[in-house]
Design an enzyme around this catalytic site. Structure first.
Site, short mmCIF file in Angstrom:
data_model
loop_
_atom_site.label_atom_id
_atom_site.label_comp_id
_atom_site.label_asym_id
_atom_site.label_seq_id
_atom_site.Cartn_x
_atom_site.Cartn_y
_atom_site.Cartn_z
N HIS A 67 0.84 -1.21 0.00
CA HIS A 67 0.00 0.00 0.00
C HIS A 67 0.87 1.26 0.00
O HIS A 67 0.68 2.17 -0.82
CB HIS A 67 -0.91 -0.05 1.23
CG HIS A 67 -1.80 1.13 1.40
ND1 HIS A 67 -3.18 1.03 1.35
CD2 HIS A 67 -1.54 2.44 1.64
CE1 HIS A 67 -3.71 2.23 1.54
NE2 HIS A 67 -2.74 3.11 1.73
N GLU A 68 1.85 1.30 0.91
CA GLU A 68 2.69 2.48 1.03
C GLU A 68 3.67 2.61 -0.14
O GLU A 68 3.93 3.72 -0.61
CB GLU A 68 3.47 2.45 2.35
CG GLU A 68 2.60 2.60 3.58
CD GLU A 68 1.81 3.89 3.57
OE1 GLU A 68 2.32 4.92 3.06
OE2 GLU A 68 0.68 3.88 4.07
N HIS A 71 2.03 4.32 -3.04
CA HIS A 71 2.02 5.79 -2.88
C HIS A 71 3.35 6.39 -3.34
O HIS A 71 3.39 7.39 -4.06
CB HIS A 71 1.79 6.17 -1.41
CG HIS A 71 0.38 6.02 -0.94
ND1 HIS A 71 -0.69 6.53 -1.62
CD2 HIS A 71 -0.12 5.42 0.17
CE1 HIS A 71 -1.81 6.27 -0.95
NE2 HIS A 71 -1.48 5.59 0.14
#
Length: 381
Positions: A67-68, A71
């Site tokens: 998820h990170e 980003h």
């Protein structure tokens, strides 16, 4: 949030883990192995439940990392450098060295994380379905189903329109595009985060007294965190608005008093500290900054050792210095300055020291900027 230890790099971004992750990891593994899996899938050994619980917890945190990382990858593609990624108590944090240049970039950077979590949830759900069709309902299906559900919930929670969640960034992008005012958009998202935090605290306390126990307290803790983070984002947004267009050269103290790293701490206290009333002293060699000594660092040296201790031994070393150029925007310097233990930046031109920026310099600049906004009617309501 600082990392307690580093794992390496992914896509060129340093990956770190805060010690608080271990707490959540143990809680998740324990809840799965000691409660959820035995209750839902009886008949297995304790060893099997713990293997399944630990494996599910590991994969869950790998999903958080994905998820990170998503980003960070999209941020880099949109021209924003990424300092690092840190996993901690409430998930993960990607430290970006700057902000999105337009609402579209903000939308892409914020939206990719929940999308990755959703896709992971769908992936684990499909695998769980296929395994159940092939082998029937079992512990492996349970672990895969839990991973599917938790990733979908993570995606849903993150798109709630409240800062600092990804949904708050999406809300900011929408308001920014509609109004053309990034500061106003940031304030709207931050206040939405504050409101969501209040709701979570209220629901958590209600659940606690209804018998939810730790689950209710955990929800209240998340709400408390959201309120604090949202308040910090609003303050940062207003500060950024007040400092917009201000250069480092506009606020720095030019040509600061300097010293050599060979000077003793005793000489600094006797001849510099009270004579110049500086709380920080850059160390230079031939005009090049090589260190920084602050009053807090000097205070840590016992009086009987000051004669034999040099400033070079107690200074912030060259590799730890925060350096800026005179023409750099002050808003670009602030993120680096906030992460500096000494809270100061040395201003260099052609590799020579020309000034220093301290917290008091920033405060005066913010006050001037706020007064200017009030005078011109530009204050965000």
């Amino acid at each position: 949030m600082r990392a307690s230890f580093r794992l390496g790099r992914i896509a060129g971004v340093p990956i770190g883990v805060n010690w608080s992750v271990l707490v959540i990891f143990v809680l998740i593994a324990w809840a799965l192995a000691a409660s959820l899996f035995p209750r839902s899938y009886p008949g297995h050994s304790a060893f099997a439940y713990w293997v399944a619980g630990l494996a599910a917890a590991v994969v869950f945190f790998l999903g958080l990392l994905a998820h990170e990382v998503s980003h960070s990858v999209i941020a880099k593609r949109n021209g924003i450098e990424v300092e690092d990624i840190t996993l901690w108590l409430f998930g993960g944090v990607s430290k970006l060295k700057g902000e999105a240049r337009d609402p579209g970039a903000e939308l892409r950077i914020a939206g990719i994380g929940p999308l990755v979590s959703l896709l992971l949830g769908i992936f684990f759900g499909v695998i769980a379905l296929l395994v159940s069709l092939a082998t029937g309902r079992g512990l492996l299906v349970g672990a895969l189903s839990w991973l599917a559900g938790i990733n979908v919930l993570l995606a849903i929670f993150n798109v709630l329109p409240a800062a600092p969640l990804d949904g708050g960034r999406l809300l900011r992008a929408v308001v920014w595009r509609a109004t053309g005012d990034r500061t106003k958009a940031s304030v709207v998202a931050a206040r939405a985060g504050w409101g969501l935090g209040i709701v979570l605290i209220a629901v958590g306390i209600w659940q606690f007294f209804r018998g939810a126990g730790v689950g209710g307290l955990w929800l209240a803790l998340i709400g408390w965190f959201l309120i604090g983070a949202a308040g910090a984002e609003e303050r940062q947004a207003r500060m950024g608005s007040a400092l917009r267009g201000v250069r480092v050269a506009d606020v720095m103290t030019p040509q600061p008093q300097t010293a050599s790293g060979e000077m003793t701490v005793a000489d600094f206290v006797d001849h510099y500290l009270f004579a110049y009333r500086h709380s920080a002293l850059p160390l230079t060699e031939d005009g090049h900054p090589v260190g920084l000594v602050t009053l807090d660092r000097v205070r840590g040296i016992p009086a009987d050792r000051r004669e034999s201790t040099t400033l070079g031994e107690v200074s912030c070393r060259a590799g730890e210095l925060v350096l800026a150029s005179p023409d750099e925007q002050l808003t670009d310097l602030l993120p680096r300055l906030n992460q500096c233990a000494d809270g100061r930046a040395l201003v260099v031109s052609d590799q020579r020291l020309v000034g220093i920026v301290s917290p008091s310099d920033i405060s005066r600049a913010v006050q001037r900027g706020s007064m200017r906004e009030q005078t011109t009617g530009g204050r965000t309501g």
